[in-house]
Motif scaffolding. Structure first.
Motif, mmCIF file in Angstrom:
data_model
loop_
_atom_site.group_PDB
_atom_site.id
_atom_site.type_symbol
_atom_site.label_atom_id
_atom_site.label_comp_id
_atom_site.label_asym_id
_atom_site.label_seq_id
_atom_site.Cartn_x
_atom_site.Cartn_y
_atom_site.Cartn_z
ATOM 1 N N PHE B 401 0.737 -0.996 -0.042
ATOM 2 C CA PHE B 401 0.029 0.174 -0.097
ATOM 3 C C PHE B 401 0.844 1.399 0.080
ATOM 4 C CE2 PHE B 401 -2.260 3.348 2.217
ATOM 5 C CZ PHE B 401 -3.248 3.608 1.322
ATOM 6 N N LEU B 403 3.804 1.684 -1.562
ATOM 7 C CA LEU B 403 4.308 1.893 -2.552
ATOM 8 C C LEU B 403 3.095 2.434 -3.781
ATOM 9 C CD1 LEU B 403 6.497 -1.532 -3.056
ATOM 10 C CD2 LEU B 403 7.351 1.033 -2.605
ATOM 11 N N ARG B 404 1.765 1.788 -3.614
ATOM 12 C CA ARG B 404 0.718 2.293 -4.241
ATOM 13 C C ARG B 404 0.424 3.631 -3.978
ATOM 14 N NH1 ARG B 404 -3.710 -2.073 -3.885
ATOM 15 N NH2 ARG B 404 -4.657 -0.726 -5.684
ATOM 16 N N ARG B 406 2.156 6.004 -3.373
ATOM 17 C CA ARG B 406 2.944 6.862 -4.267
ATOM 18 C C ARG B 406 2.879 6.807 -5.489
ATOM 19 N NH1 ARG B 406 2.473 8.529 0.011
ATOM 20 N NH2 ARG B 406 3.712 8.663 1.911
ATOM 21 N N GLY B 407 1.941 6.112 -6.156
ATOM 22 C CA GLY B 407 1.598 6.172 -7.461
ATOM 23 C C GLY B 407 2.114 4.914 -8.279
ATOM 24 N N ILE B 408 2.892 4.041 -7.654
ATOM 25 C CA ILE B 408 3.399 2.848 -8.181
ATOM 26 C C ILE B 408 2.349 1.955 -8.387
ATOM 27 C CG2 ILE B 408 5.252 1.109 -8.182
ATOM 28 C CD1 ILE B 408 6.661 3.034 -6.170
ATOM 29 N N PRO B 409 2.012 1.538 -9.944
ATOM 30 C CA PRO B 409 0.932 0.392 -9.686
ATOM 31 C C PRO B 409 1.242 -0.595 -8.971
ATOM 32 C CG PRO B 409 1.866 1.476 -12.105
ATOM 33 C CD PRO B 409 2.613 1.884 -11.034
ATOM 34 N N ALA B 410 0.132 -1.512 -8.900
ATOM 35 C CA ALA B 410 -0.005 -2.573 -7.984
ATOM 36 C C ALA B 410 1.112 -3.565 -8.573
ATOM 37 C CB ALA B 410 -1.226 -3.040 -7.903
ATOM 38 N N THR B 412 3.599 -3.597 -10.418
ATOM 39 C CA THR B 412 5.028 -2.853 -10.303
ATOM 40 C C THR B 412 5.394 -2.892 -8.904
ATOM 41 O OG1 THR B 412 4.801 -1.635 -12.036
ATOM 42 C CG2 THR B 412 6.526 -0.810 -10.710
ATOM 43 N N LEU B 416 8.683 -5.093 -7.267
ATOM 44 C CA LEU B 416 9.818 -4.486 -6.394
ATOM 45 C C LEU B 416 9.875 -5.197 -5.367
ATOM 46 C CD1 LEU B 416 9.192 -0.483 -6.531
ATOM 47 C CD2 LEU B 416 11.253 -1.722 -7.174
ATOM 48 N N LEU B 417 8.965 -5.552 -4.714
ATOM 49 C CA LEU B 417 8.922 -6.028 -3.409
ATOM 50 C C LEU B 417 9.509 -7.560 -3.544
ATOM 51 C CD1 LEU B 417 5.837 -5.051 -1.435
ATOM 52 C CD2 LEU B 417 7.911 -4.225 -1.178
ATOM 53 N N ALA B 420 13.253 -7.051 -4.045
ATOM 54 C CA ALA B 420 13.679 -6.795 -3.034
ATOM 55 C C ALA B 420 14.030 -7.941 -2.201
ATOM 56 C CB ALA B 420 12.890 -5.506 -2.165
ATOM 57 N N ASP B 455 13.945 -1.950 -11.813
ATOM 58 C CA ASP B 455 15.322 -1.287 -12.049
ATOM 59 C C ASP B 455 15.620 -1.019 -10.670
ATOM 60 O OD1 ASP B 455 17.567 -0.071 -12.238
ATOM 61 O OD2 ASP B 455 16.805 1.737 -13.205
ATOM 62 N N THR B 456 16.129 -1.910 -9.991
ATOM 63 C CA THR B 456 16.485 -1.828 -8.603
ATOM 64 C C THR B 456 18.044 -1.251 -8.432
ATOM 65 O OG1 THR B 456 17.082 -4.143 -8.188
ATOM 66 C CG2 THR B 456 14.966 -3.567 -7.622
#
Lengths: 250, 463
Positions: B401, B403-404, B406-410, B412, B416-417, B420, B455-456
């Motif tokens: 939540f 991340l989302r 902040r505008g990051i699509p679910a 993505t 990312l998670l 990570a 892109d991490t």
């Protein structure tokens, strides 16, 4: 800019918001104060689109659009920002990766070109400097090992980067000592503008000495029971919330 | 068992044609392997160490060494994976067979040898046998409490099978005090629709030497192949070996590997295993810390989806005092995928001042994903520091939540998670080149899993 009409919301079948009405115009800062359990955090989550809350009645319009019909990420991209009461630690995701992904997602939504690594770097360095955050903090994993004040500053940095039209600050003062509070408040104040509205949610008047609101509302048991100017906050500080009744009365 | 009858024919037919046949040492090694296979057979879930990984699929698989389907001399058109293209010494095997044309071994410093096992055997069967004998076979004995029949079960049958067809493989020796700057790569490319290979990989790092080894297993059109790899590793006093394996075979492949490493005083053995390919893949790592001050880092990352299966089994044996071991294994399981983690640490009575740490974490992305985790500590010394932890869980909803919001699509945010979660394992890798490659491969795999390229690259600020 933001219009909340007769908003009712439940979580796990329990009604928390019982008919909220609130209009926020461009550039205005509104504060919502209220006792614990009054629904302050629920309101912030319902506005930002967190799963698990059901809106049973009412509407929220943001810049003429139906906010409640949007996913959380769409709301963010449209310009709604929630500064968290407890910013989340995300091990393994660096602040830079996080913010670059977020910023470019928002820019894409707005039809703007994505920033490349160098442009992004320049921007984040400038914004971080204003918040007294060093390179190390922006490189580290999101909020991992950050102090309470650093986490809040990190949230404000995100706000500065994303430049939302409407920001909700949820108990931004919680867990901050006076120096950290001043620093965060300065950061917020520097982001005040005629185009940006804010909703400051707080239990205590203290924060409102630093982020001075245009309007103050009292939320009790799921409803706004009183509205006034900034002097209302001082009155609440002196008298407490006792006069706003009990859940049975609401 | 029909497979064994077939194998008997195969063994009798093929062994006279294997390199070095007739030379005493090699005949003995192969006969021993075959005998061991006959005695132990393919492990079944009745065997403790194979309780969670069922090899019934092997019944339908040809155990015979694959016959090359490509003109290996002419075909150099493969995209050969590398951790540092053009800057490594590499041996390449196509469908299990050494391919000189694709291999590239530059001038090696004095004291370093890197050969295909077949070449070594053909040059001198006696020397090859002597080298092979230097490496102890993996032991079934996985602890002091093992019952009355310690020689049986475990992976013996598979190691035996590997020995019966001993021919292909790689031998790396690094002489005393030599620090090899360029990584050595051992690359297995599968092109065949099916068929088996049984390579033997031997790495011998003498006292004070230092080397980095990357092992790749990839498919270039390959299908339901079966790789049965046996590796022997010796790390001499004060030496450092950094070893990474990237197992990225076809989703229909079978991959079974056992690594047996001995680590001398003050030496370091680091090993990392990435498992993203294969319908069934198992890596069995045994590390013996034999000299005071030896240390090992064992780490693994895996990703399984569909109905695929990944197994990471390890035994870290603290024989000597003052040794440290650190093991971190993490994986992502989706669909009806299944993963197994078995990690045992033994601290023998003389291994005082042992520092052993083990962590196993699984991320379950679906309701039907499954992990079987079995951490075991067997401690016989009293002055030791040992810990282990195992967790299995879903993606953190709070983080998602955040991340989302902040505008990051679910999708993505999920990618990312996941990245990570796995990148943390890659952080365990000491060698920068291996680490960077591991992260890139992890991201590529997540990209295929989620359809999102993340892109991490945390180096955006420049180091």
């Amino acid at each position: 800019m933001l219009e909340i009409k007769n908003l009712h919301a439940t979580i796990d079948g329990k009604e928390i918001l019982k008919g909220i009405n609130l209009t926020i115009n461009p550039g205005e800062v509104h504060a919502i104060m209220g006792p614990n359990g009054s629904g302050k955090s629920t309101l912030s989550y319902v506005l930002s689109g967190r799963d698990g809350y059901e809106v049973t009645e009412g509407s929220v319009t943001f810049q003429g659009k139906d906010l409640l019909a949007m996913e959380a990420e769409e709301r963010a991209a449209e310009g709604v920002f929630l500064a968290f009461q407890y910013p989340v630690e995300i091990p393994g995701v660096s602040n830079t990766t996080f913010l670059k992904t977020a910023l470019n997602a928002v820019r894409k939504h707005k039809g703007l070109p994505e920033l490349d690594a160098m442009q992004f770097l320049k921007l984040i360095r400038a914004k971080a400097k204003a918040l007294n955050m060093n390179d190390d903090m922006i490189k580290r994993a999101v909020n991992v090992g950050f102090s309470g004040g650093e986490k809040k500053r990190n949230d404000i940095l995100q706000m500065a980067m994303l430049e939302p039209g409407f920001a909700i600050l949820d108990e931004t003062d919680s867990g901050l000592d006076i120096d950290a509070l001043k620093l965060v408040a300065d950061g917020v104040n520097s982001l005040r503008s005629p185009e940006r509205s804010m909703l400051v949610i707080t239990h205590y008047q203290r924060l409102l000495s630093y982020i001075v609101p245009d309007h103050v509302h009292v939320l009790a048991y799921g409803k706004i029971v009183r509205s006034g100017g900034k002097e209302l906050a001082l009155e609440l500080e002196a008298k407490g919330y006792a006069e706003f009744g009990s859940p049975e009365a609401a | 068992m029909a497979a064994i009858a077939t194998l008997k024919d195969l063994y009798e037919t093929l062994s006279p044609g294997l390199p070095g046949a007739g030379a005493a040492g090699l005949d003995r090694l192969r006969a021993d392997g075959y005998a061991r296979f006959l005695a132990d057979g393919i492990p079944t879930p009745k065997v403790e160490g194979w309780k969670y990984t069922n090899l019934r699929d092997l019944a339908g698989v040809s155990l015979a060494p694959a016959q090359g389907t490509v003109d290996t001399a002419a075909n150099t058109d493969f995209d050969v994976p590398s951790v540092a293209p053009g800057e490594t010494h590499r041996l390449v095997f196509v469908d299990g067979a050494f391919n000189a044309a694709l291999s590239a071994v530059g001038p090696l410093p004095q004291g370093v040898t890197l050969d295909s096992l077949r070449d070594l055997i053909e040059a001198s069967p006696a020397y090859a046998a002597e080298v092979l004998d230097r490496f102890p076979a993996p032991k079934a004995d996985t602890g002091l409490r093992v019952g009355p029949n310690p020689g049986r079960g475990q992976s013996g049958g598979l190691v035996g099978l590997n020995g019966a067809f001993l021919a292909e493989g790689a031998v790396l020796t690094v002489g005393e005090g030599v620090k090899l700057a360029q990584p050595v790569e051992i690359v297995f490319i599968a092109t065949a629709a099916d068929g088996a290979w049984h390579p033997r990989l031997l790495i011998d790092v003498a006292a004070g030497a230092e080397v980095t080894v990357a092992e790749h297993h990839v498919a270039r059109g390959g299908g339901a192949t079966f790789a049965n790899i046996v590796s022997g590793v010796r790390v001499g006093e004060g030496a450092i070996l950094r070893h990474a394996k990237f197992q990225e075979e076809a989703e229909t492949a079978l991959h079974l590997a056992s690594v047996t490493a001995t680590v001398a005083a003050s030496a370091t053995y680091e090993t990392f295993v990435l498992t993203t390919g294969g319908r069934l893949a198992r890596t069995d790592v045994q590390v013996r810390l034999e000299g005071s001050g030896a240390s090992t880092r064992v780490s693994g990352a895996y990703g399984v989806d569909g109905s695929r299966h990944a197994d990471f089994t390890s035994l870290i044996d603290h024989v000597a005092a003052n040794c440290t071991s650190r093991e971190v294994v993490k994986g992502v399981i989706d669909g009806r995928g299944r993963a197994v983690f078995q990690g045992k640490i033994i601290v023998r009575p003389d291994a005082q001042k042992t520092d052993g740490h083990q962590l196993n974490r699984a991320l379950l992305l679906s309701d039907t994903a499954e992990i079987d985790a079995k951490p075991e500590l067997e401690i016989y010394a009293d002055d030791v520091k040992c810990s282990h932890g195992a967790t299995a869980g879903e993606l953190d909803e709070e983080a998602l939540f955040y991340l989302r919001a902040r505008g990051i699509p679910a999708d993505t945010a999920r990618a990312l998670l996941i990245a990570a979660f796995l990148d943390e394992v890659a952080e365990e890798i000491g060698d920068k080149r291996l680490r960077g490659y591991a992260m890139a491969r992890i991201q590529e795999r997540i990209g295929r899993l989620t359809g999102i390229t993340v892109d991490t690259d945390a180096t955006v600020l420049g180091e």
